[in-house]
Design an enzyme around this catalytic site. Sequence first.
Site, PDB file in Angstrom:
ATOM      1  N   SER A   1      39.966  34.668  35.769  1.00 38.84           N
ATOM      2  CA  SER A   1      40.494  35.748  36.607  1.00 38.84           C
ATOM      3  C   SER A   1      40.422  35.489  38.102  1.00 38.84           C
ATOM      4  O   SER A   1      41.157  36.097  38.871  1.00 38.84           O
ATOM      5  CB  SER A   1      39.765  37.058  36.285  1.00 38.84           C
ATOM      6  OG  SER A   1      38.367  36.891  36.430  1.00 38.84           O
TER       7      SER A   1
ATOM      8  N   LYS B   1      44.037  39.957  41.093  1.00 39.20           N
ATOM      9  CA  LYS B   1      44.178  41.292  41.686  1.00 39.20           C
ATOM     10  C   LYS B   1      45.463  41.471  42.492  1.00 39.20           C
ATOM     11  O   LYS B   1      45.916  42.606  42.707  1.00 39.20           O
ATOM     12  CB  LYS B   1      42.983  41.587  42.581  1.00 39.20           C
ATOM     13  CG  LYS B   1      41.664  41.797  41.849  1.00 39.20           C
ATOM     14  CD  LYS B   1      41.594  43.156  41.192  1.00 39.20           C
ATOM     15  CE  LYS B   1      40.193  43.473  40.691  1.00 39.20           C
ATOM     16  NZ  LYS B   1      40.110  44.828  40.115  1.00 39.20           N
TER      17      LYS B   1
END
Length: 321
Positions: free
Chosen positions: A303, A52
Amino acid sequence: MNLISVEDVHAAAERIKDAAAVRTPLLRCDWADPARPLWLKPENLQPIGAFKIRGAANAIARIPASARANGVVAYSSGNHAQAVAYVAKRFGLRATIVVPENTPTTKIEATRAHGAEVVVVPITDREIVAERLVAERGATLIPPFDHPDVIAGQGTIGLEIAADLPDVEAVLVPVSGGGLASGVATAIKALCPKAAVIGVEPALAGDAAESLAAGHRVRWTDEDRARTIADGLRAAPSDLTFAHLRERVDTIVTVSEEEIRAAVVTLATRARLVAEPSGAVTTAAYLNRTADLPQGRTVAIVSGGNLDQSLLAELLTHPTP
């Protein structure tokens, strides 16, 4: 609807190269099926433990100087919260993060540690409260996925995959709100057009898979999506991200809770990587969805790696409930 381009992703890469995001390597997995070579893209190695940071850095870097004094606001289940807090601190901006009450304590504490104000609200209120704070303070909203600058920032992962493994044949990407898959697919389809981009979701939060199969967005409730252990994959695609998914993602497969738990253990014991359940879904798909995936050189994006120590210990001791 206007989709981002690979040129947007290249511009994002230039913009964020000095903004704290790490260029993560591809890790070859000797324990994988030799007929389907596997590389991991370990975004859990980012400074905030998740991909992110890329989208947050690109979006914040694009805020006009005249608007920066009023700070930024974000809503997030955890990793985007940390990313915005971290990048805002680097830029000297005030950050306020709205998180749902089911956010893991580890992620809340990490967000506060980066200097952000954290507002905890019921799961259905996070966007409403964030928008109210933006209006009250004149701040800039940095959404977790529903913004072209955020999508372009996440797409820099695809640029790196294409550069490091130009003959990649399949890229496995976690799907939640769809910003990561949208950005990665944009880069991969432009630079490695023969490669398939496969989204992966928990079956208990499989709204994007159902939507892609139906050809239109299918609504699941927040409560439905909250059932999965993969807390970072509980959002639903927006109109913007769904348009990217329809155009550029080949398909979306789902994995079970048991498969996700087992994949966390596999990554810890075989790849020596700490992955949160959301980051392990791509490995779960590689290990359990052979019939649904293309053969050949495969990259699975890990991720993120932000999970409570108690959950990690539980999963390592008892991978299935």
